[in-house]
Design a protein around this motif. Structure first.
Motif, PDB file in Angstrom:
ATOM      1  N   GLY A 123       3.130  10.091 -17.698  1.00  0.00           N
ATOM      2  CA  GLY A 123       3.010   8.646 -17.811  1.00  0.00           C
ATOM      3  C   GLY A 123       4.347   7.940 -17.605  1.00  0.00           C
ATOM      4  N   GLY A 124       4.278   6.618 -17.559  1.00  0.00           N
ATOM      5  CA  GLY A 124       5.494   5.810 -17.436  1.00  0.00           C
ATOM      6  C   GLY A 124       5.841   5.405 -16.021  1.00  0.00           C
ATOM      7  N   THR A 125       5.262   6.079 -15.013  1.00  0.00           N
ATOM      8  CA  THR A 125       5.508   5.703 -13.623  1.00  0.00           C
ATOM      9  C   THR A 125       4.610   4.529 -13.253  1.00  0.00           C
ATOM     10  OG1 THR A 125       6.122   7.961 -13.008  1.00  0.00           O
ATOM     11  CG2 THR A 125       5.420   6.503 -11.222  1.00  0.00           C
ATOM     12  N   ARG A 126       5.177   3.552 -12.556  1.00  0.00           N
ATOM     13  CA  ARG A 126       4.411   2.353 -12.190  1.00  0.00           C
ATOM     14  C   ARG A 126       3.960   2.333 -10.730  1.00  0.00           C
ATOM     15  NH1 ARG A 126       7.093  -3.126 -14.510  1.00  0.00           N
ATOM     16  NH2 ARG A 126       5.627  -3.917 -12.944  1.00  0.00           N
ATOM     17  N   VAL A 127       4.726   3.004  -9.868  1.00  0.00           N
ATOM     18  CA  VAL A 127       4.418   3.002  -8.427  1.00  0.00           C
ATOM     19  C   VAL A 127       4.518   4.433  -7.911  1.00  0.00           C
ATOM     20  CG1 VAL A 127       5.254   2.283  -6.150  1.00  0.00           C
ATOM     21  CG2 VAL A 127       5.183   0.627  -8.026  1.00  0.00           C
ATOM     22  N   LEU A 187      -0.574   2.231 -13.287  1.00  0.00           N
ATOM     23  CA  LEU A 187       0.043   2.893 -12.133  1.00  0.00           C
ATOM     24  C   LEU A 187      -0.675   2.482 -10.858  1.00  0.00           C
ATOM     25  CD1 LEU A 187       1.572   6.325 -11.709  1.00  0.00           C
ATOM     26  CD2 LEU A 187      -0.182   5.674 -10.065  1.00  0.00           C
ATOM     27  N   SER A 188       0.105   2.090  -9.854  1.00  0.00           N
ATOM     28  CA  SER A 188      -0.413   1.745  -8.540  1.00  0.00           C
ATOM     29  C   SER A 188      -0.144   2.911  -7.595  1.00  0.00           C
ATOM     30  CB  SER A 188       0.263   0.471  -8.028  1.00  0.00           C
ATOM     31  OG  SER A 188      -0.296   0.066  -6.794  1.00  0.00           O
ATOM     32  N   LEU A 189      -1.210   3.425  -6.950  1.00  0.00           N
ATOM     33  CA  LEU A 189      -1.114   4.618  -6.115  1.00  0.00           C
ATOM     34  C   LEU A 189      -1.547   4.309  -4.689  1.00  0.00           C
ATOM     35  CD1 LEU A 189      -0.858   7.675  -5.570  1.00  0.00           C
ATOM     36  CD2 LEU A 189      -3.145   7.960  -6.591  1.00  0.00           C
ATOM     37  N   SER A 190      -0.633   4.501  -3.744  1.00  0.00           N
ATOM     38  CA  SER A 190      -0.922   4.253  -2.328  1.00  0.00           C
ATOM     39  C   SER A 190      -0.525   5.448  -1.484  1.00  0.00           C
ATOM     40  CB  SER A 190      -0.164   3.019  -1.829  1.00  0.00           C
ATOM     41  OG  SER A 190      -0.664   1.845  -2.399  1.00  0.00           O
ATOM     42  N   SER A 191      -1.112   5.523  -0.292  1.00  0.00           N
ATOM     43  CA  SER A 191      -0.655   6.476   0.720  1.00  0.00           C
ATOM     44  C   SER A 191      -0.225   5.686   1.944  1.00  0.00           C
ATOM     45  CB  SER A 191      -1.776   7.461   1.089  1.00  0.00           C
ATOM     46  OG  SER A 191      -2.914   6.776   1.560  1.00  0.00           O
ATOM     47  N   VAL A 192       0.747   6.234   2.669  1.00  0.00           N
ATOM     48  CA  VAL A 192       1.270   5.558   3.859  1.00  0.00           C
ATOM     49  C   VAL A 192       1.233   6.510   5.046  1.00  0.00           C
ATOM     50  CG1 VAL A 192       2.677   3.893   2.608  1.00  0.00           C
ATOM     51  CG2 VAL A 192       3.664   6.096   3.198  1.00  0.00           C
ATOM     52  N   ARG A 193       0.814   5.959   6.187  1.00  0.00           N
ATOM     53  CA  ARG A 193       0.625   6.738   7.399  1.00  0.00           C
ATOM     54  C   ARG A 193       1.432   6.091   8.512  1.00  0.00           C
ATOM     55  NH1 ARG A 193      -5.780   5.851   6.095  1.00  0.00           N
ATOM     56  NH2 ARG A 193      -5.835   7.151   4.209  1.00  0.00           N
ATOM     57  N   ALA A 194       2.551   6.699   8.862  1.00  0.00           N
ATOM     58  CA  ALA A 194       3.455   6.114   9.858  1.00  0.00           C
ATOM     59  C   ALA A 194       3.239   6.753  11.220  1.00  0.00           C
ATOM     60  CB  ALA A 194       4.901   6.269   9.426  1.00  0.00           C
ATOM     61  N   GLY A 195       3.746   6.078  12.243  1.00  0.00           N
ATOM     62  CA  GLY A 195       3.678   6.594  13.598  1.00  0.00           C
ATOM     63  C   GLY A 195       4.696   7.698  13.831  1.00  0.00           C
ATOM     64  N   ASN A 196       4.929   8.048  15.100  1.00  0.00           N
ATOM     65  CA  ASN A 196       5.918   9.066  15.445  1.00  0.00           C
ATOM     66  C   ASN A 196       7.311   8.478  15.263  1.00  0.00           C
ATOM     67  OD1 ASN A 196       3.553  10.421  16.455  1.00  0.00           O
ATOM     68  ND2 ASN A 196       4.946  11.664  17.674  1.00  0.00           N
TER      69      ASN A 196
END
Length: 357
Positions: A123-127, A187-196
């Motif tokens: 716990g304790g993580t926000r992002v 806690l806010s949880l995201s995934s990120v998908r970048a290009g090459n």
């Protein structure tokens, strides 16, 4: 959206994979922004390495550790209690995934689950931002770009492992960090998908730019496969800028931004491998030659594009450099390397130049 340069000051950030190409750039940037940075990686992945050339380990906590060891992760997270976690550690090469599929799936899937589980327990993580890949999508070589709700998939073990990592992230978000119950877990949880992603300081195997740099340094022709493959080329700082803007949004309004996000170039910057070669050769006074590698290579998708409408509209994020500028900035960095310049200064100066655009 313009990044708030004061946001990161004194924020406690855990970055996995901090010794890699993207991780070294992001570590350098976060330190310049005043973050209290803790990095964990199992090793320094290449020789030479941006991590060593830019003296990234200075003014941060740099830990040698393996995300596949959940007990070690738990000790690190318990000790440092990060407010923000950016998860980049991965087996990140398509060709290597054919050689080491079990290691690829273990690191990219179980390692991700380990980190999410540890953060949940302590716990304790926000992002929490999980960095996956544009290759996580079920690729049918469609002409239109993939949007965030396109099906997950992956022909090769690497792409499949990143699709699996997305499913793990989605399951943890739904089961433990549901935005509808944000006031309970915070806690806010995201995934990120970048290009090459390309830029100075990459020496990974089986990647186009590092292969060119090795050809130049050894005065050898470069073997190139899939000359007509189309990829969403973008400058490394453009992708990282998206992650940093997203993290700030997640911190300020967590439940509204806890979801997957694409970060890629504009449609007209999705170019063939051959276009990149010809552009780079022209800019670098024809310093290298290439030959078409027609051997029976492992499968790689022919077309890959991302639809980044959501990031443009909701985050106010756009790339600052087009494909032509991206190649020029990349060449500028490597020329300084060949001239034996101070690469810490060169790297930081490119970040400053990028921020001023």
């Amino acid at each position: 959206m313009v990044m708030n340069l004061n946001f990161w000051k004194n924020k406690k950030v855990l970055l996995t994979g901090h010794t890699g190409f993207k991780g070294s750039w992001l570590s350098t940037w976060l330190k310049k922004l005043g973050a209290e940075l803790i990095g964990i990686s199992k090793d320094i992945p290449t020789v030479p390495s941006l991590f060593e050339l830019a003296q990234v380990s200075q003014k941060m906590v740099s830990i040698t550790g393996n995300i596949n060891e959940i007990d070690d992760l738990e000790k690190i997270v318990s000790k440092y209690k990060p407010e923000i976690v950016i998860h980049m550690a991965a087996q990140s090469l398509v060709r290597k995934s054919y050689e080491s599929p079990i290691d690829t799936f273990t690191t990219n899937v179980i390692g991700t689950a380990n980190l999410l589980e540890v953060v949940k327990r302590i716990g304790g993580t926000r992002v929490f931002i999980n960095v996956t890949s544009d290759k996580c999508y079920a690729n049918t070589n469609q002409v239109n770009g993939f949007s965030e709700d396109s099906p997950m998939g992956g022909y090769d073990p690497y792409s499949s492992s990143k699709g699996c990592a997305e499913l793990v992230t989605s399951a943890y978000r739904s089961s433990f960090f549901n935005p509808k119950e944000f006031e309970c877990h915070k806690l806010s949880l995201s995934s990120v998908r970048a290009g090459n992603v390309i830029g100075g300081g990459d020496w990974s195997n089986d990647r186009l730019i590092p292969d060119i740099i090795r050809g130049i340094s050894k005065n050898k022709s470069v073997d190139i496969r899939n000359l007509n493959s189309i990829r969403p080329w973008q400058f490394v700082l453009d992708a990282l800028n998206g992650y940093l803007i997203l993290a700030e949004k997640m911190w300020n309004n967590g439940k509204e931004f806890s979801e997957p996000w694409n970060f890629g170039p504009n449609e007209n910057d999705c170019k063939t491998v051959e276009w990149v070669l010809e552009n780079m050769s022209t800019k670098w006074n024809n310093m290298f030659t290439w030959t078409n590698d027609s051997k029976n290579n492992p499968h790689e998708d022919k077309i890959l594009k991302l639809d980044c409408t959501k990031s443009h509209k909701r985050l106010g994020w756009n790339t600052k450099l087009n494909a032509d500028e991206t190649i020029q900035w990349t060449i500028d960095w490597y020329k300084e390397f060949f001239n034996k310049s101070n690469m810490k200064n060169v790297t930081e100066n490119q970040i400053d130049k990028f921020l001023s655009k």
